[in-house]
Motif scaffolding. Structure first.
Motif, PDB file in Angstrom:
ATOM      1  N   SER A   1       1.150  -1.038  -0.022  1.00 47.83           N
ATOM      2  CA  SER A   1      -0.012   0.059  -0.108  1.00 47.83           C
ATOM      3  C   SER A   1       0.743   0.826  -0.089  1.00 47.83           C
ATOM      4  CB  SER A   1      -1.184  -0.131   1.186  1.00 47.83           C
ATOM      5  OG  SER A   1      -0.172   0.133   2.980  1.00 47.83           O
ATOM      6  N   THR A   2       0.020   2.285  -0.398  1.00 46.97           N
ATOM      7  CA  THR A   2       0.750   3.447  -0.335  1.00 46.97           C
ATOM      8  C   THR A   2       1.533   4.240   1.068  1.00 46.97           C
ATOM      9  OG1 THR A   2      -0.243   4.626  -1.750  1.00 46.97           O
ATOM     10  CG2 THR A   2       0.770   6.661  -0.590  1.00 46.97           C
TER      11      THR A   2
ATOM     12  N   ALA B   1      -1.939  -1.592  -6.637  1.00 46.30           N
ATOM     13  CA  ALA B   1      -0.494  -1.169  -5.585  1.00 46.30           C
ATOM     14  C   ALA B   1       1.259  -1.636  -5.744  1.00 46.30           C
ATOM     15  CB  ALA B   1      -0.716  -2.363  -4.504  1.00 46.30           C
TER      16      ALA B   1
END
Length: 397
Positions: A262-263, A303
């Motif tokens: 994820s970011t 992602a």
């Protein structure tokens, strides 16, 4: 101005952190394997390396991919890891023993497979560290002192196959530093939760040494295991380099893989620096998603696309896990001065060191002259030195 002491940068510039994949092939069907291959290795060209089963006898997963059933799984994209000798769990017909090893060797030879890494599988009796250590014991001694041949011992064949790195059987929830072990409080924060970590920080500052040692024992911290890689001696006397994987048991599937990428996770990886060896099962879907038309869920695909962008932009280094571990071993055993970079064998991964062992590796240097000599076991080797910024060089081999 004083000259900086000669040293390696933690991660080769321009990258801020290093990420690799340690995928277990459990549950992977041929159709899932093809989709993963097309997306990760062909479309996005992410330079991960994969893992394989040589054989599979799991009655619960009759379509599970192995080298025996689908040889291309070992040849169409990079593979550097054996997930044990195969999947012998949940099998009514075949149990693993040393009698299986000649066929396993034949299968590796048939596809030109030369793995550097061993990862234990599930509850396999022949595991080295995860849930069983019988794979590293050449004999069994009972409580009355009787000695028996251990029919699931195979560490001698693992070493003879060229494997030098072994997963240590556990997971970590944070990046591991390149220089030295993970700090105690960082480990506590990620394993126990941030609030628990703050409480432990207060205890660490206020308690005496005896209580502090009790605290560390209760929360399962062993500094010797928090360096990547770290050496371990097995019951048969052989030594291997061990490494810890990043992730959690609950996120070890294709959906969880997207959460690990994820970011927020990638931002933190860049902020913390260091390395992460991602643990997952790319071929495993969550039970409620088995009817989905595509194997890779949309959030995981997004992602992966973002990860590929960060790699191409020079933010996150990506490679095979074996290349990362070789980099760390070579870096640790090298000797530096202002005028010399001297790469040497570590005696375990590299019993001897040749220029071919260094080919393709890249290192960042500080405090080293741009005219420095670069040698391998005292012999000059071909190289390129590029100044990235004042006082910092990039060494390509």
């Amino acid at each position: 101005m004083s000259r900086a002491s000669p040293s390696f940068t933690e991660i080769p510039p321009p990258y801020s952190a290093w990420l690799t994949l340690s995928n277990d092939p459990d549950n992977t069907t041929p159709s899932a394997w093809r989709e993963l291959h097309e997306v990760i290795w062909e479309d996005l060209e992410i330079p991960f390396a994969d893992s394989v089963f040589l054989r599979s006898f799991n009655d619960a997963l009759p379509d599970q991919v192995s080298v025996e059933s689908m040889p291309e799984c070992a040849t169409e994209h990079p593979v550097d890891t054996l997930h044990t000798w195969g999947d012998y769990t949940n099998s009514k017909a075949v149990a693993f023993s040393r009698d299986e090893l000649p066929e396993c060797a034949r299968l590796m030879e048939s596809v030109g497979l030369r793995p550097r890494i061993w990862v234990d599988h599930s509850y396999s009796l022949g595991n080295l560290l995860h849930r069983s250590d019988l794979g590293g014991q050449s004999e069994i001694v009972d409580a009355s002192g009787h000695h028996y041949e251990n029919v699931v011992y195979s560490l001698d064949h693992i070493v003879d196959a060229g494997i030098r790195y072994v997963w240590d059987g556990d997971l970590c929830g944070c990046s591991l530093p390149v220089d030295g072990p993970l700090k105690r409080m960082t480990y506590f924060r990620d394993r126990q939760g941030s609030r628990r970590g703050r409480v432990l920080g207060v205890i660490d500052r206020l308690c005496g040494s005896q209580l502090r040692r009790l605290q560390w024992a209760l929360f399962d911290y062993d500094e010797s295991l928090m360096t990547v890689p770290h050496r371990r001696r097995f019951a048969d006397g052989r030594e291997m380099h061990c490494f810890r994987r990043f992730g959690s048991w609950q996120l070890a599937d294709i959906s969880g893989f997207g959460e690990l990428l994820s970011t927020q996770q990638l931002d933190r990886l860049v902020e913390d620096g260091g390395v992460r060896i991602l643990y997952t099962h790319l071929g495993k879907r969550r039970a409620d998603l088995m009817a989905a038309p595509r194997h890779i869920p949309e959030p995981t695909l997004r992602a992966l696309e973002a990860l590929a962008t960060r790699h191409r932009s020079g933010q996150i280094m990506i490679s095979s896990t074996s290349r990362l571990l070789d980099y760390l071993v070579l870096r640790r055993s090298a000797r530096l001065s202002n005028e010399l970079v001297d790469f040497r064998a570590d005696g375990l991964r590299f019993e001897t060191l040749a220029p071919s062992d260094l080919a393709g590796q890249v290192f960042g240097l500080r405090g080293v002259s741009a005219r420095a000599s670069v040698v391998c076991e005292s012999e000059p080797i071909a190289h390129e030195l590029e100044e990235m910024r004042p006082g910092q060089l990039l060494l390509r081999l």
